[in-house]
Design a protein around this motif. Sequence first.
Motif, PDB file in Angstrom:
ATOM      1  N   GLY A 228       0.716  -1.275  -0.111  1.00 17.86           N
ATOM      2  CA  GLY A 228       0.204   0.012  -0.086  1.00 17.86           C
ATOM      3  C   GLY A 228       0.925   1.262  -0.262  1.00 17.86           C
ATOM      4  N   ASN A 229       2.102   1.112   0.386  1.00 18.92           N
ATOM      5  CA  ASN A 229       2.891   2.718   0.384  1.00 18.92           C
ATOM      6  C   ASN A 229       4.371   2.381  -0.080  1.00 18.92           C
ATOM      7  N   ASP A 230       5.207   3.436   0.170  1.00 18.73           N
ATOM      8  CA  ASP A 230       6.602   3.279  -0.272  1.00 18.73           C
ATOM      9  C   ASP A 230       7.799   3.071   0.903  1.00 18.73           C
ATOM     10  N   ALA A 231       7.012   2.426   1.932  1.00 14.35           N
ATOM     11  CA  ALA A 231       8.210   1.885   2.662  1.00 14.35           C
ATOM     12  C   ALA A 231       9.105   0.965   2.319  1.00 14.35           C
ATOM     13  N   PRO A 232      10.192   1.174   2.323  1.00 14.86           N
ATOM     14  CA  PRO A 232      11.354   0.490   1.764  1.00 14.86           C
ATOM     15  C   PRO A 232      11.243  -1.211   1.772  1.00 14.86           C
ATOM     16  N   SER A 233      11.667  -1.781   0.799  1.00 15.26           N
ATOM     17  CA  SER A 233      11.507  -3.178   0.798  1.00 15.26           C
ATOM     18  C   SER A 233      12.186  -3.976  -0.339  1.00 15.26           C
ATOM     19  N   PHE A 234      12.657  -5.008  -0.381  1.00 19.30           N
ATOM     20  CA  PHE A 234      13.241  -5.679  -1.588  1.00 19.30           C
ATOM     21  C   PHE A 234      12.503  -6.727  -2.122  1.00 19.30           C
ATOM     22  N   GLY A 235      11.389  -7.114  -1.196  1.00 18.22           N
ATOM     23  CA  GLY A 235      10.355  -7.972  -1.688  1.00 18.22           C
ATOM     24  C   GLY A 235       9.362  -8.618  -0.694  1.00 18.22           C
ATOM     25  N   VAL A 236       8.410  -9.094  -0.734  1.00 16.79           N
ATOM     26  CA  VAL A 236       7.600  -9.680   0.269  1.00 16.79           C
ATOM     27  C   VAL A 236       7.896 -11.472   0.481  1.00 16.79           C
ATOM     28  N   ASP A 237       8.069 -11.758   1.795  1.00 24.77           N
ATOM     29  CA  ASP A 237       8.035 -12.992   1.950  1.00 24.77           C
ATOM     30  C   ASP A 237       6.637 -13.471   2.750  1.00 24.77           C
ATOM     31  N   LEU A 238       6.258 -14.774   2.777  1.00 26.60           N
ATOM     32  CA  LEU A 238       5.073 -15.194   3.301  1.00 26.60           C
ATOM     33  C   LEU A 238       5.485 -16.537   3.961  1.00 26.60           C
ATOM     34  N   THR A 239       4.942 -16.683   5.013  1.00 29.74           N
ATOM     35  CA  THR A 239       5.006 -17.680   6.053  1.00 29.74           C
ATOM     36  C   THR A 239       3.598 -18.780   5.918  1.00 29.74           C
ATOM     37  N   ALA A 240       3.772 -19.896   5.839  1.00 29.89           N
ATOM     38  CA  ALA A 240       2.516 -20.579   5.623  1.00 29.89           C
ATOM     39  C   ALA A 240       2.393 -21.414   6.813  1.00 29.89           C
ATOM     40  N   ALA A 241       1.131 -21.531   7.380  1.00 36.68           N
ATOM     41  CA  ALA A 241       0.659 -22.418   8.595  1.00 36.68           C
ATOM     42  C   ALA A 241      -0.365 -23.402   7.951  1.00 36.68           C
ATOM     43  N   LEU A 242       0.134 -24.698   7.852  1.00 38.11           N
ATOM     44  CA  LEU A 242      -0.756 -25.585   6.900  1.00 38.11           C
ATOM     45  C   LEU A 242      -1.087 -26.708   7.687  1.00 38.11           C
ATOM     46  N   PRO A 243      -2.210 -27.579   7.387  1.00 35.11           N
ATOM     47  CA  PRO A 243      -2.558 -28.730   8.047  1.00 35.11           C
ATOM     48  C   PRO A 243      -1.378 -29.797   8.209  1.00 35.11           C
ATOM     49  N   ALA A 244      -1.458 -30.872   8.980  1.00 35.26           N
ATOM     50  CA  ALA A 244      -0.164 -31.788   8.783  1.00 35.26           C
ATOM     51  C   ALA A 244      -0.034 -32.466   7.558  1.00 35.26           C
ATOM     52  N   GLY A 245       1.306 -32.435   6.868  1.00 32.53           N
ATOM     53  CA  GLY A 245       1.497 -33.229   5.563  1.00 32.53           C
ATOM     54  C   GLY A 245       1.479 -32.245   4.390  1.00 32.53           C
ATOM     55  N   VAL A 246       0.629 -31.226   4.584  1.00 32.10           N
ATOM     56  CA  VAL A 246       0.601 -30.267   3.369  1.00 32.10           C
ATOM     57  C   VAL A 246       1.661 -29.354   3.409  1.00 32.10           C
ATOM     58  N   VAL A 247       2.316 -29.098   2.358  1.00 30.57           N
ATOM     59  CA  VAL A 247       3.337 -28.230   2.055  1.00 30.57           C
ATOM     60  C   VAL A 247       3.170 -27.320   0.894  1.00 30.57           C
ATOM     61  N   VAL A 248       4.103 -26.277   0.953  1.00 32.64           N
ATOM     62  CA  VAL A 248       4.141 -25.527  -0.207  1.00 32.64           C
ATOM     63  C   VAL A 248       5.250 -26.254  -1.275  1.00 32.64           C
ATOM     64  N   ASP A 249       4.845 -26.470  -2.581  1.00 32.78           N
ATOM     65  CA  ASP A 249       5.589 -27.018  -3.476  1.00 32.78           C
ATOM     66  C   ASP A 249       6.547 -26.107  -4.137  1.00 32.78           C
ATOM     67  N   HIS A 250       5.454 -24.963  -4.737  1.00 31.63           N
ATOM     68  CA  HIS A 250       6.095 -23.878  -5.554  1.00 31.63           C
ATOM     69  C   HIS A 250       5.146 -22.755  -5.862  1.00 31.63           C
ATOM     70  N   THR A 251       5.424 -21.679  -6.530  1.00 35.09           N
ATOM     71  CA  THR A 251       4.645 -20.838  -6.937  1.00 35.09           C
ATOM     72  C   THR A 251       4.663 -20.601  -8.396  1.00 35.09           C
ATOM     73  N   GLU A 252       3.652 -20.053  -9.024  1.00 35.81           N
ATOM     74  CA  GLU A 252       3.794 -19.893 -10.385  1.00 35.81           C
ATOM     75  C   GLU A 252       3.287 -18.467 -10.842  1.00 35.81           C
TER      76      GLU A 252
END
Length: 313
Positions: free
Chosen positions: A213-237
């Motif tokens: 929403g604004n111009d606060a400095p950053s080099f990117g945005v990271d996301l942390t996932a809280a997932l049900p047991a056994g479910v994982v992030v494989d990749h993004t597209e």
Amino acid sequence: MPITLSAGRRIAAGLLGAAVAVTAAATPAAAAPAAATGPLSVTAQTLVLNPTSQGYEGTLTATVTNNGTTGDYPSVFLTEPAGGSFTTVDPGFGCVILGLVENRMQHSCASVAIQPGETQTWRLGFHVWTTPRKYAMSATGGEFGVMSNGSSEMSDTVGFTTLFQSTNGSLKKPQPYVQATRSDLSVTAGAVSLNRQADGSLQGRMPVTVRYGNDAPSFGVDLTAALPAGVVVDHTEPQDMPSGGDWFSVPGTRFMPGEQRTFDVVLTAPAGTPAGALGTASYTAAANYCYCAPVEDISPADNTASFTVTAVG
């Protein structure tokens, strides 16, 4: 040859722990040029930033002069005029981040040899990711300095003014540029179904939308996932940074204020996972800036999006 500085996680990978030890020597207050205390002296011109389709860009020209009687391999030190704005350096190399001053980064870069009586011309590139304005702006606090090889004290420093050219080309009557210091992130995501694959495992694709929403400095945005047991992030597209397990990064370059991106996150679960509701999950976003301090957000509640995960088949 100009050196382009890396960003985000790529920056963190190149940091030198020893650099932190010289932070105190690299933080003189930005002010008018002071008398040189060593054999090296510096000058710096006004930095003029020109509006582009993605903020403002410009190049600072500075000089380092060897007034001594022996050659030197100095280090130069830079305090940015705006957070996260330093991008390229020529002729320096091996730049490291030393820390923050009022949310603006301090950098140290190694230099090539400079002989007695020689003057080197430095060109330092900057890119400020903020919305171009119809009026000119100015920023103070930028500083360029030099330290002789083997010394623990600055030889000379000089402050420089930064001017943002208006969208109609004017530099007259500049107003102060005030950069946000806290991010303004929001995340949205809907329910996802994981479909049974030929080998018995599960896979599902879900769109995720992140807004900056604004111009606060950053080099990117990271996301942390809280997932049900056994479910994982494989990749993004699409994907341009590593991801997996319980984290991923938003694809693409740095965000402009108000920019919104939607991309796909692919989740998987192992064979043997039963069909049905697997539970509630969430993604929490955080801006990625300096390794030395987390980025606070204006409204952390909307940094997290919750959703349900269901196994099908």
